[in-house]
Design a protein around this motif. Structure first.
Motif, PDB file in Angstrom:
ATOM      1  N   MET A  60       0.838  -1.115  -0.053  1.00 15.15           N
ATOM      2  CA  MET A  60      -0.204  -0.076  -0.018  1.00 15.15           C
ATOM      3  C   MET A  60       0.907   1.278   0.000  1.00 15.15           C
ATOM      4  O   MET A  60       0.412   2.292  -0.595  1.00 15.15           O
ATOM      5  N   SER A  96       3.475   1.557  -1.770  1.00 11.56           N
ATOM      6  CA  SER A  96       3.974   1.724  -2.977  1.00 11.56           C
ATOM      7  C   SER A  96       2.725   2.633  -4.118  1.00 11.56           C
ATOM      8  O   SER A  96       1.681   2.682  -3.438  1.00 11.56           O
ATOM      9  N   ASP A  97       3.296   3.183  -4.909  1.00  9.21           N
ATOM     10  CA  ASP A  97       2.360   3.770  -5.914  1.00  9.21           C
ATOM     11  C   ASP A  97       1.461   3.086  -6.609  1.00  9.21           C
ATOM     12  O   ASP A  97       1.675   1.606  -6.863  1.00  9.21           O
ATOM     13  N   ARG A  98       0.094   3.327  -7.018  1.00 14.44           N
ATOM     14  CA  ARG A  98      -0.803   2.988  -7.560  1.00 14.44           C
ATOM     15  C   ARG A  98      -1.329   1.608  -7.186  1.00 14.44           C
ATOM     16  O   ARG A  98      -1.303   0.484  -8.069  1.00 14.44           O
ATOM     17  N   PHE A  99      -1.602   1.538  -6.008  1.00 18.36           N
ATOM     18  CA  PHE A  99      -1.971   0.249  -5.268  1.00 18.36           C
ATOM     19  C   PHE A  99      -3.478   0.535  -5.021  1.00 18.36           C
ATOM     20  O   PHE A  99      -3.748   1.449  -4.064  1.00 18.36           O
ATOM     21  N   ASN A 100      -4.502  -0.179  -5.622  1.00 13.83           N
ATOM     22  CA  ASN A 100      -5.897   0.232  -5.284  1.00 13.83           C
ATOM     23  C   ASN A 100      -6.279  -0.779  -4.088  1.00 13.83           C
ATOM     24  O   ASN A 100      -6.111  -1.866  -3.938  1.00 13.83           O
ATOM     25  N   TYR A 101      -7.114  -0.102  -3.254  1.00 13.64           N
ATOM     26  CA  TYR A 101      -7.377  -0.483  -1.974  1.00 13.64           C
ATOM     27  C   TYR A 101      -8.839  -0.237  -1.415  1.00 13.64           C
ATOM     28  O   TYR A 101      -8.982   1.073  -1.558  1.00 13.64           O
ATOM     29  N   ASN A 102      -9.474  -1.120  -0.764  1.00 12.40           N
ATOM     30  CA  ASN A 102     -10.942  -0.889  -0.441  1.00 12.40           C
ATOM     31  C   ASN A 102     -11.080  -1.631   1.024  1.00 12.40           C
ATOM     32  O   ASN A 102     -10.857  -3.116   0.781  1.00 12.40           O
ATOM     33  N   GLN A 103     -11.312  -1.150   2.172  1.00 11.89           N
ATOM     34  CA  GLN A 103     -11.728  -1.769   3.099  1.00 11.89           C
ATOM     35  C   GLN A 103     -13.016  -1.339   3.622  1.00 11.89           C
ATOM     36  O   GLN A 103     -13.308  -0.126   3.627  1.00 11.89           O
ATOM     37  N   TYR A 104     -13.841  -2.041   3.896  1.00 14.62           N
ATOM     38  CA  TYR A 104     -15.294  -1.826   4.079  1.00 14.62           C
ATOM     39  C   TYR A 104     -15.851  -2.557   5.447  1.00 14.62           C
ATOM     40  O   TYR A 104     -16.041  -3.850   5.355  1.00 14.62           O
TER      41      TYR A 104
END
Lengths: 446, 446
Positions: free
Chosen positions: B174, B176-184
């Motif tokens: 996370m 590092s650049d351009r890491f997509n992430y979603n926590q819900y």
């Protein structure tokens, strides 16, 4: 929460943090503003962020509120519409709004300096070179690494994180339980290039417009600067064909610009050097919830980082501050009530402008070069002329009105559904000037 | 990437990490397995995670693959369907699939111990008490804090992060650049309670079922254990009325259970103690991308943490390992090709099961008590009986087939659209047994 708020820390002396500090100082709070960078007024080092920004109504409203607009007006360059550059060099001008409605190109650095001077003058304590390491959300304590390299932990009544897309306060909140978080990088990056003034010291292209070279999957744009140069930004895929990855040599870059943005090339005097020396930066959208945990609050990009395609990033952050101040008036500085409303109101608006900004990239890079789309815009402009109270184009609601972003978004979707129907009529491209506009506008009430 | 892979680190000796280590050791790799906790085989300390899990076809497939199924079968308790408990104590049994299709309650701890023993026996080097502090993704180096409190940094050819929903490897990615992430986080938490065996040492309620007390916005469930107890889980809102927040005293808890889950109360012998002593845990869904950066790879919950309502968390993680092994066969251990396919295939499947699991919460807590829904299930079971190749209920596709989760999800949505139409017929509740099933099944091809 501790509702006896006297001593406030604001994290981040960027545009939003500095504006917010001025607001809070005006209300009589004891405000410390912390910034990890050195004082930008003393150095010319690049901040690594975009060079100029589009300032519009929501941002102007806040600047006026803290009595700094007069000074800012001196660095504002009006952009009255989009100037589209087609592949064969044809120019098409599309006004942003009605006569007298325009957005403004401002230098991020110059605007920040004006705000820092004002903050200092009004008594905000600014601490440069203070890098926030961590925030204790339970105790409202912030640990900084100060310029001498030593760590110190300070306690406040309230901590406001205006520390941007990579906010340390938000990182601390993320370690707590039940914090919803979403970061999304689009597949495109951006690189800034320069169109210097002409040899006569004049603007090389029309100064009162935002220039766009829309090319479907990517685009080049240009915004004017006070020194009569333009800052161009290439929004371009990181990978694929063509992409930042695929342009490896000066020859490839020149060849690509010659074929793709031919009329820009004579003006981009240092393109070969700039293309390889300037960084390629990524573009992220960040949504999170809650924005308030105990006595810690996110604001601006720290709460809602958005892509730049609606020109609303700074305006949204300034409006956060404006609305927070409205709530402080309304509840007579009862922060518990203020923060509850702040989060409820602004979260849905932050989500809305984030989605609108992502969507507008498609519009800018692709649709603005589409005949059907341009005619739709003309029909909507006519609807707005005839029924100014009933039909306002989405762009105008976002850029030239005080409507909440979330309301603008909702109305905009309804209008789009109506326009989709209109544009499906077989002869609409030829006969659009004969449409029954009253019938169209009445569909809004159905 | 470095494609000469000999020495592999697996982070996390939970179920997925241990299974994965066995797979890799079998292929001849030098495998080190790191776990921050102490050896669970030597202590009885609570891991803070759920006590029992539902093991079904996808998980079984992987256990068989590494020749450990025989041993696991001894701790499997078949659950042949849902046993619904209505407010007035009526029981309704709904089979999960056809005759012979069932899911299995297994103890997380017992299954983990079996896998750890097998890993050790097969030559995996297991390092307990090694807390991963950070991962250098560029250099494939991992820094651990070892049991003596000292930090050490080790270099590997490949690092596989099976370190769960709060993965340290993912945290490093996370940054590092351009890491997509979603926590819900869903608004519900969970609390475990126990139905001990009866005084005669028998199961207090039917052992071959997963018990559900569906109550609309929340529910209680119970899974059987080998010692003839049941582990009950209350899935309940954190806030609101009623909620964990609203039940503050033993009297309130008793009163609530008496009114809401009346037939459970006589069996919940220690409810007053357990309710206040056992933790209330949150439920998170995590999606991210990419799963592979350089020679670092996410797998299992680290890549796709899901809510437990489809009973697929462990099964999905085990299937990740199974499919990775299939790809290693296919590409003869050419990891560059393997990892490209692994991410492309499993990412969409991880997203699909995450969405299905969220959706199934609504089904379990609300719809299973709905007459119309139950009749829909009966129609679908009949369709499956008559046209086993053409119509398989979504639950069966997910639980009893090898179809990719993403395909199951897509087919399931199509079936749902068809069934929505069927269930809108005015007299369907009375006449469902006379429906033209061939006509329904043929809609799948339209």
């Amino acid at each position: 929460m501790n509702t006896e708020i006297k001593h406030i820390a604001v994290l981040g002396a960027g545009l939003v943090g500095t504006l917010l500090s001025i607001y809070l100082k005006k209300r009589g709070y004891n405000v410390d503003l912390f910034e990890k960078r050195d004082d930008m007024r003393l150095s010319s080092s690049d901040s690594g962020r975009s060079i100029n920004l589009a300032l519009s109504r929501r941002g102007i409203k806040a600047l006026k509120d803290i009595d700094v607009l007069d000074e800012v007006e001196e660095i504002m360059l009006p952009m009255k519409g989009r100037m589209m550059h087609s592949l064969d060099g044809n120019l098409t001008f599309q006004p942003y709004g009605k006569e007298g409605q325009y957005i403004n190109s401002v230098s991020r650095a110059n605007l920040n300096k004006i705000l820092l001077n004002r903050a200092e003058k009004s008594g905000v304590e600014i601490h440069f070179g203070h890098s926030c390491k961590t925030v204790d959300i339970e105790e409202t304590k912030v640990t900084f690494e100060s310029p001498n390299g030593k760590e110190k932990t300070l306690e406040f009544d309230l901590v406001l994180g205006a520390d941007g897309a990579f906010s340390k306060l938000r990182q601390a909140m993320m370690k707590s339980d039940r914090f919803n978080y979403n970061q999304y990088y689009i597949p495109h990056g951006y690189k800034e290039l320069t169109i210097p003034p002409t040899e006569d010291g004049e603007f090389a292209i029309e100064p009162n417009a935002l220039h766009i070279w829309p090319r479907g999957q990517y685009m080049l744009i240009a915004l004017p600067n006070l020194d009569k140069s333009f800052t161009c930004t290439l929004f371009f895929p990181f990978e694929g064909q063509p992409s930042f990855e695929s342009l490896q040599t000066p020859q490839q870059v020149l060849h690509f610009f010659k074929n793709t943005f031919p009329d820009s090339l004579p003006h981009l005097k240092n393109i070969q050097q700039e293309y390889f020396e300037n960084p390629t930066s990524s573009l992220v959208t960040i949504k999170c919830e809650p924005w308030v945990k105990n006595n810690c609050v996110l604001i601006g990009d720290a709460a809602h980082a958005i892509v730049p395609f609606y020109g609303q990033g700074m305006n949204a952050g300034f409006e956060d501050c404006f609305e927070l101040n409205v709530l402080l008036d309304k509840y007579e500085d009862d922060w518990e009530k203020v923060l509850e409303d702040y989060q409820n109101l602004r979260k849905s608006d932050g989500d809305a402008i984030a989605d609108l900004a992502l969507h507008n990239f498609v519009e800018m890079r692709d649709l603005v070069a589409d005949d059907k789309f341009l005619i739709q815009k003309k029909i909507e402009a006519k609807l707005h002329d005839l029924y100014p109270e009933k039909w306002m184009p989405l762009y105008s609601m976002v850029t030239f009105s005080d409507l909440r972003y979330s309301e603008a978004c909702e109305i905009g979707m309804k209008q789009q559904r109506i326009m989709d129907e209109v544009m499906q009529q077989p002869d609409v491209l030829e006969n659009w000037e004969n449409l029954n506009l009253e019938q169209i506008v009445n569909k809004l009430d159905q």
